[in-house]
Design an enzyme around this catalytic site. Structure first.
Site, mmCIF file in Angstrom:
data_model
loop_
_atom_site.group_PDB
_atom_site.id
_atom_site.type_symbol
_atom_site.label_atom_id
_atom_site.label_comp_id
_atom_site.label_asym_id
_atom_site.label_seq_id
_atom_site.Cartn_x
_atom_site.Cartn_y
_atom_site.Cartn_z
ATOM 1 N N HIS A 142 0.804 -1.222 0.000
ATOM 2 C CA HIS A 142 0.000 0.000 0.000
ATOM 3 C C HIS A 142 0.840 1.277 0.000
ATOM 4 O O HIS A 142 1.774 1.417 0.781
ATOM 5 C CB HIS A 142 -0.843 0.013 1.292
ATOM 6 C CG HIS A 142 -2.311 -0.007 1.041
ATOM 7 N ND1 HIS A 142 -3.227 -0.274 2.031
ATOM 8 C CD2 HIS A 142 -3.046 0.228 -0.065
ATOM 9 C CE1 HIS A 142 -4.445 -0.221 1.554
ATOM 10 N NE2 HIS A 142 -4.370 0.077 0.289
ATOM 11 N N GLU A 143 0.481 2.239 -0.839
ATOM 12 C CA GLU A 143 1.067 3.589 -0.826
ATOM 13 C C GLU A 143 2.588 3.584 -0.915
ATOM 14 O O GLU A 143 3.277 4.321 -0.218
ATOM 15 C CB GLU A 143 0.619 4.362 0.433
ATOM 16 C CG GLU A 143 -0.867 4.376 0.686
ATOM 17 C CD GLU A 143 -1.687 4.845 -0.512
ATOM 18 O OE1 GLU A 143 -1.126 5.521 -1.399
ATOM 19 O OE2 GLU A 143 -2.871 4.513 -0.577
ATOM 20 N N GLY A 144 3.125 2.768 -1.781
ATOM 21 C CA GLY A 144 4.576 2.682 -1.958
ATOM 22 C C GLY A 144 5.115 1.451 -1.267
ATOM 23 O O GLY A 144 5.055 1.329 -0.054
#
Length: 608
Positions: free
Chosen positions: A457-459
């Site tokens: 998630h998110e990078g």
């Protein structure tokens, strides 16, 4: 001792969050208003979220050809959350916010993540709106951001694409001016977008009357060709339903089409989508392409989007933390009530003696202490980062600038460390349950499945690690790392005055020296390929140093409060566990970093 008691201790005894009320922005608040917000969120999470965590895991979103169907409990939970005002909790009074410290907002939202993370994923809406408040025009703030903050509309961020994944420089979504000239209306410069976006959380649903997509796309350069790399990336507002300058729906559907639902291991209650922009399924105003409005300046889309992504990364760290703690609380309750085995006496086990509860076995205590040290330590880190956000926005110029830079260094750790080690906590929770933990009769297996996403998630973990070692510790000539070191050293010096913490203070000082030496050794040749070959072990090690710092500081607060209280005795035990069982692990991680070991980087793929 549950989540609320832990939050109260960290907020009031450790972070001294009441001191923020001496600042003008928070002057209307008090311990009573803070507690009222925590009470409200705890109640909504208990009544509207927790009872349905299994429901949303088994009744996944489905598409009936026209719309996405979600369980009724999801609608009820989101409505209760929106009506609580938490979407705009930290925003100005002028736009309907509460002007709460972000630290309180973060703490209050933790109840929803612990109760049901896939129902409680409202972070993208508030993050989307916050990005627009920072970079949008006055009209974009009024029409889009405010209608997200009041709960009327939802928001997403659309970055990844099927062929590009996390490599944003390779995105293929294009944006061209609407018409032959520069078409601008009250909502901003108007463009037509064409492209595909993948892994879009909450990308389509019926929970709100509209969805505001923030979309990264490339504008053609002067030669009509896309500008290579990230310099050509711009940010656009692309609403699902078109609106006028007063925020009223025009009745026109924008050309944003659901291409499919992703079926995930965990977070099953959150719709995750593949979206097609401008494919022609919903032709709009007689031309091809989805209508979008430019946010900020052309070519500065990543800078605008990262405002949202940094907030989202801290929220992911908190989500991972809460899942780790949810598993810890579940396995603690199980261990206290499950009889199995007998104590080991001088002559071995006596089968004539009654069984003992498994919490009386040393190895079960080890697994519980590991979970406690991971979960409560990660919670301290995330709240500390939230406190830095408040410092950044309300402190004096020097303190605010230091908070900004320190937050830059800590954000990759605050996102990734909980994602890795609170997942390990969930694995230990399953282990404590034994075979039962591997069944769906107990929620610990769902907590593990939900948490597995957070390292992506998110990078991803690898991206965060390269950001940390390749950019954050070097930025502004290493000043951010120097600030971090200074704060850790101040805590060490303070802990040395407490006889019970002298050993731990010395251990942290030695670990910090190791980490700094490894940082210098990694970059000693000036070759990024060598320095970053072991970026993940570096992040694991520096993360452990930061968590040891958190625990040393929390232990000091526990001693100040009353070390004899059972809750504080437990905190001191968790701190000792982390220093004795976890911190020594950094040696192996830092060894490969310091030697710039190329075993992995030079591996010939044929050998696999």
């Amino acid at each position: 001792m549950g989540l609320r008691a832990t939050l109260d201790f960290l907020l009031y005894d450790w972070l001294q969050v009441e001191a923020l009320n001496g600042r003008e922005r928070f002057a209307d608040h008090s311990r009573e208003t803070f507690d009222a917000v925590l009470d409200t969120c705890e109640r909504i999470a208990r009544d509207k979220y927790a009872p349905f965590n299994r429901t949303v895991d088994t009744e996944e979103p489905r598409f009936d050809g026209e719309k996405v169907i979600l369980p009724a409990c999801t609608h009820a939970a989101r409505l209760a959350y929106a009506e609580s005002g938490m979407l705009s909790a930290a925003q100005d009074y002028a736009i309907g916010g509460m002007q709460l410290p972000y630290t309180l907002e973060s703490a209050a939202n933790s109840f929803f993540a612990a109760a049901s993370v896939s129902i409680g994923s409202n972070m993208l809406t508030s993050g989307n709106a916050s990005a627009l408040m920072a970079h949008g025009s006055a009209m974009q703030k009024k029409v889009f951001a405010l209608n997200e903050f009041n709960g009327r509309w939802a928001g997403t961020m659309c970055l990844s694409e099927p062929q590009a994944g996390s490599s944003l420089s390779d995105i293929a979504t294009r944006a061209t001016l609407d018409g032959e000239g520069a078409q601008t209306d009250a909502l901003g410069p108007r463009y037509r977008l064409k492209g595909n976006k993948m892994w879009i959380s909450a990308g389509d649903h019926e929970l709100t009357e509209n969805i505001v997509h923030l979309v990264l796309a490339k504008i053609p350069g002067p030669d009509g060709q896309p500008v290579p790399g990230v310099k050509g990336i711009s940010l656009f507002i692309v609403p699902k339903q078109l609106v006028d300058s007063e925020g009223a729906l025009t009745g026109e559907r924008n050309d944003v089409a659901l291409a499919g639902l992703n079926h995930k291991l965990g977070w099953r209650g959150t719709t995750n989508t593949l979206l097609n922009f401008g494919e022609g399924k919903y032709p709009v105003r007689g031309a091809a392409g989805a209508i979008g409005y430019l946010v900020g300046e052309p070519g500065r889309g990543l800078q605008c989007m990262f405002h949202m992504m940094n907030e989202a990364r801290i929220s992911i760290g908190m989500a991972a933390t809460m899942l780790g703690l949810a598993g810890y609380y579940a396995s603690l309750d199980y261990a206290r009530n499950r009889p199995q085995g007998r104590p080991m006496g001088a002559g071995g086990k006596d089968a004539t003696q009654p069984q003992v509860r498994i919490i009386e076995h040393a190895d079960v205590k080890r697994m519980l202490l590991a979970q406690k040290s991971y979960g409560e330590g990660a919670l301290a880190l995330n709240l500390y980062c939230a406190r830095l956000v408040d410092e950044q926005h309300t402190a004096g110029p020097q303190a605010a600038d230091e908070a900004r830079l320190l937050l830059e260094v800590l954000t990759p750790i605050a996102k990734s460390w909980p994602s890795e080690f609170c997942l390990e906590a969930n694995s230990l929770a399953i282990q404590i349950h034994g075979g039962y933990g591997y069944t769906r009769d107990f929620q610990v297996e769902q907590y593990w499945r939900d948490n597995r996403l957070n390292m992506i998630h998110e990078g991803t973990h690898g991206i965060q690690a390269m950001d940390l070692l390749g950019r954050k510790v070097l930025m502004e000539k290493g000043r951010g790392l120097q600030l971090l070191v200074a704060r850790i050293q101040a805590s060490i010096q303070a802990a040395e005055a407490a006889p019970l913490l002298v050993v731990e203070a010395g251990a942290l000082a030695a670990a910090l020296r190791q980490a700094l030496a490894a940082t210098e050794a990694a970059w000693s040749t000036g070759q990024p390929g060598e320095a970053l070959a072991n970026a993940v072990p570096y992040m694991q090690a520096l993360g452990h140093v930061v968590l040891a710092w958190m625990w040393l500081d929390v232990a000091r607060a526990a001693l100040r409060a009353d070390a004899a209280l059972p809750a504080n005795a437990g905190r001191l035990a968790a701190a000792r566990y982390f220093f004795r069982y976890e911190l020594p692990k950094i040696g192996a991680w830092l060894e490969v970093v310091s030697r710039r070991d190329m075993t992995c980087a030079l591996m010939d793929e044929a050998g696999f």
